[in-house]
Every structure is written in structure tokens, then in C-alpha cells.
Design a protein around this motif. Structure first.
Motif, PDB file in Angstrom:
ATOM      1  N   GLY A  12       0.811  -1.212   0.000  1.00 30.23           N
ATOM      2  CA  GLY A  12       0.000   0.000   0.000  1.00 30.23           C
ATOM      3  C   GLY A  12       0.841   1.256   0.000  1.00 30.23           C
ATOM      4  O   GLY A  12       0.494   2.251  -0.662  1.00 30.23           O
ATOM      5  N   ARG A  13       1.954   1.216   0.710  1.00 24.43           N
ATOM      6  CA  ARG A  13       2.856   2.384   0.712  1.00 24.43           C
ATOM      7  C   ARG A  13       3.508   2.581  -0.653  1.00 24.43           C
ATOM      8  O   ARG A  13       3.666   3.706  -1.121  1.00 24.43           O
ATOM      9  CB  ARG A  13       3.888   2.255   1.823  1.00 24.43           C
ATOM     10  N   TRP A  14       3.882   1.488  -1.312  1.00 29.67           N
ATOM     11  CA  TRP A  14       4.428   1.592  -2.677  1.00 29.67           C
ATOM     12  C   TRP A  14       3.370   2.158  -3.628  1.00 29.67           C
ATOM     13  O   TRP A  14       3.671   3.012  -4.477  1.00 29.67           O
ATOM     14  CB  TRP A  14       4.915   0.229  -3.172  1.00 29.67           C
ATOM     15  N   LEU A  15       2.127   1.693  -3.489  1.00 32.89           N
ATOM     16  CA  LEU A  15       1.060   2.202  -4.360  1.00 32.89           C
ATOM     17  C   LEU A  15       0.770   3.676  -4.077  1.00 32.89           C
ATOM     18  O   LEU A  15       0.448   4.434  -5.003  1.00 32.89           O
ATOM     19  CB  LEU A  15      -0.216   1.379  -4.195  1.00 32.89           C
ATOM     20  N   ALA A  16       0.885   4.086  -2.829  1.00 36.23           N
ATOM     21  CA  ALA A  16       0.690   5.506  -2.499  1.00 36.23           C
ATOM     22  C   ALA A  16       1.770   6.360  -3.177  1.00 36.23           C
ATOM     23  O   ALA A  16       1.482   7.449  -3.691  1.00 36.23           O
ATOM     24  CB  ALA A  16       0.713   5.706  -0.988  1.00 36.23           C
ATOM     25  N   GLU A  17       2.993   5.862  -3.195  1.00 35.85           N
ATOM     26  CA  GLU A  17       4.072   6.584  -3.884  1.00 35.85           C
ATOM     27  C   GLU A  17       3.824   6.610  -5.385  1.00 35.85           C
ATOM     28  O   GLU A  17       4.075   7.619  -6.059  1.00 35.85           O
ATOM     29  CB  GLU A  17       5.429   5.954  -3.572  1.00 35.85           C
ATOM     30  N   SER A  18       3.317   5.515  -5.920  1.00 34.49           N
ATOM     31  CA  SER A  18       2.964   5.464  -7.328  1.00 34.49           C
ATOM     32  C   SER A  18       1.906   6.519  -7.650  1.00 34.49           C
ATOM     33  O   SER A  18       1.995   7.227  -8.662  1.00 34.49           O
ATOM     34  CB  SER A  18       2.446   4.054  -7.684  1.00 34.49           C
ATOM     35  N   MET A  19       0.912   6.644  -6.781  1.00 30.81           N
ATOM     36  CA  MET A  19      -0.146   7.632  -6.986  1.00 30.81           C
ATOM     37  C   MET A  19       0.416   9.053  -6.941  1.00 30.81           C
ATOM     38  O   MET A  19       0.004   9.919  -7.723  1.00 30.81           O
ATOM     39  CB  MET A  19      -1.248   7.456  -5.942  1.00 30.81           C
ATOM     40  N   LYS A  20       1.362   9.307  -6.071  1.00 32.25           N
ATOM     41  CA  LYS A  20       2.000  10.632  -6.028  1.00 32.25           C
ATOM     42  C   LYS A  20       2.677  10.947  -7.358  1.00 32.25           C
ATOM     43  O   LYS A  20       2.611  12.075  -7.855  1.00 32.25           O
ATOM     44  CB  LYS A  20       3.020  10.708  -4.896  1.00 32.25           C
ATOM     45  N   ASP A  21       3.336   9.947  -7.934  1.00 30.31           N
ATOM     46  CA  ASP A  21       3.979  10.156  -9.230  1.00 30.31           C
ATOM     47  C   ASP A  21       2.942  10.371 -10.328  1.00 30.31           C
ATOM     48  O   ASP A  21       3.155  11.190 -11.229  1.00 30.31           O
ATOM     49  CB  ASP A  21       4.919   8.999  -9.569  1.00 30.31           C
ATOM     50  N   LEU A  22       1.825   9.666 -10.276  1.00 28.77           N
ATOM     51  CA  LEU A  22       0.760   9.892 -11.261  1.00 28.77           C
ATOM     52  C   LEU A  22       0.239  11.322 -11.173  1.00 28.77           C
ATOM     53  O   LEU A  22       0.028  11.986 -12.200  1.00 28.77           O
ATOM     54  CB  LEU A  22      -0.395   8.913 -11.056  1.00 28.77           C
ATOM     55  N   ARG A  23       0.058  11.802  -9.957  1.00 33.47           N
ATOM     56  CA  ARG A  23      -0.429  13.178  -9.785  1.00 33.47           C
ATOM     57  C   ARG A  23       0.591  14.189 -10.302  1.00 33.47           C
ATOM     58  O   ARG A  23       0.219  15.173 -10.950  1.00 33.47           O
ATOM     59  CB  ARG A  23      -0.751  13.434  -8.314  1.00 33.47           C
ATOM     60  N   ALA A  24       1.851  13.949 -10.026  1.00 32.12           N
ATOM     61  CA  ALA A  24       2.900  14.851 -10.520  1.00 32.12           C
ATOM     62  C   ALA A  24       2.931  14.834 -12.044  1.00 32.12           C
ATOM     63  O   ALA A  24       3.019  15.891 -12.686  1.00 32.12           O
ATOM     64  CB  ALA A  24       4.259  14.445  -9.951  1.00 32.12           C
ATOM     65  N   ALA A  25       2.846  13.651 -12.630  1.00 33.02           N
ATOM     66  CA  ALA A  25       2.852  13.542 -14.094  1.00 33.02           C
ATOM     67  C   ALA A  25       1.682  14.306 -14.687  1.00 33.02           C
ATOM     68  O   ALA A  25       1.824  14.993 -15.706  1.00 33.02           O
ATOM     69  CB  ALA A  25       2.808  12.074 -14.514  1.00 33.02           C
ATOM     70  N   GLU A  26       0.534  14.192 -14.055  1.00 34.66           N
ATOM     71  CA  GLU A  26      -0.657  14.889 -14.549  1.00 34.66           C
ATOM     72  C   GLU A  26      -0.475  16.405 -14.497  1.00 34.66           C
ATOM     73  O   GLU A  26      -0.842  17.113 -15.440  1.00 34.66           O
ATOM     74  CB  GLU A  26      -1.868  14.467 -13.716  1.00 34.66           C
TER      75      GLU A  26
END
Length: 130
Positions: A12-26
């Protein structure tokens, strides 16, 4: 906390970091496509690592999505095609981070990479929640 709960928490922590990168990319897709590409690659990479962490599968420090795909697909072959498509994101980990970039990426390329990274993230999240 049980072993499975620990693995689920770490994933879940890895996925949360993944989501942060998705938001930054957006946020960067229109104004800074090269930076957006980097974050899209990172999002896909971290999602794949979340899958491996959940399955207690060790991995080396790498940005190589092909290597991560092989490990993930060995655990769940249904990920093979999607992660094979995501292999193309690997070069974005470093290609545009320095002044000698091979070319200047555009918004369309960045948007496509973001869509692909989001598909990887969402599919892995779905698999880990089921």
C-alpha cells in the motif's frame, strides 16, 4: 500484525508513492512533458514493485520495467501484456533528466505515457485488493 498484513501495508505504501507520481505527471503533462514522462515511468515502476512486495518477491534496485515485468508475470501471467506495453516507459527514467536529452518530448507523448502508467497502477491496485 500478521505477515500478510505487513506485506499488504508495505504494498500500500508503494502504491501511495505510485499515486503521487501519477499526480505529478498529470500536473506536468502540459507544461513540462519531459518531467511528466519521468513521473509516469516512476508510477509504473512503483506499482510493479508494490505487486512484488505484496508477494514477498525480492527485487533489485532498478528502473527497468522489463525486468520487473518478468518478475510480476511469473507470479501472475495476467500482467504480462500490460507490463510488456509499459516496457516502453523504461527509458523515461533517465532520458530527459539531463541536458543531452535525445529529443524534446511533446504533450501528446507525455499524455500517452501517463495513461499507460495509470492503467498499470490501477490494474495492480485491483489485483492487490481482490
Amino acid at each position: 500484525m500478521t505477515e500478510e498484513e505487513l506485506r499488504r501495508d508495505q504494498a500500500g505504501r508503494w502504491l501511495a508513492e505510485s499515486m503521487k507520481d501519477l499526480r505529478a505527471a498529470e500536473l506536468l503533462v502540459a507544461g513540462e512533458p519531459s518531467r511528466s514522462l519521468f513521473h509516469s515511468q516512476q508510477a509504473a515502476e512503483k506499482a510493479a514493485k508494490a505487486f512484488l512486495v505484496f508477494h514477498n518477491a525480492p527485487f533489485r534496485k532498478t528502473h527497468d520495467l522489463e525486468e520487473l515485468r518478468e518478475q510480476c508475470a511469473a507470479l501472475n501471467p495476467s500482467l504480462s501484456d500490460l507490463l510488456a506495453e509499459a516496457d516502453q516507459l523504461t527509458d523515461y527514467a533517465s532520458a530527459f533528466r539531463y541536458p543531452d536529452a535525445p529529443y524534446v518530448p511533446d504533450q501528446e507523448e507525455a499524455a500517452g505515457a501517463l495513461t499507460l502508467a495509470r492503467r498499470v497502477h490501477d490494474e495492480i491496485k485491483r489485483l492487490l485488493e481482490s
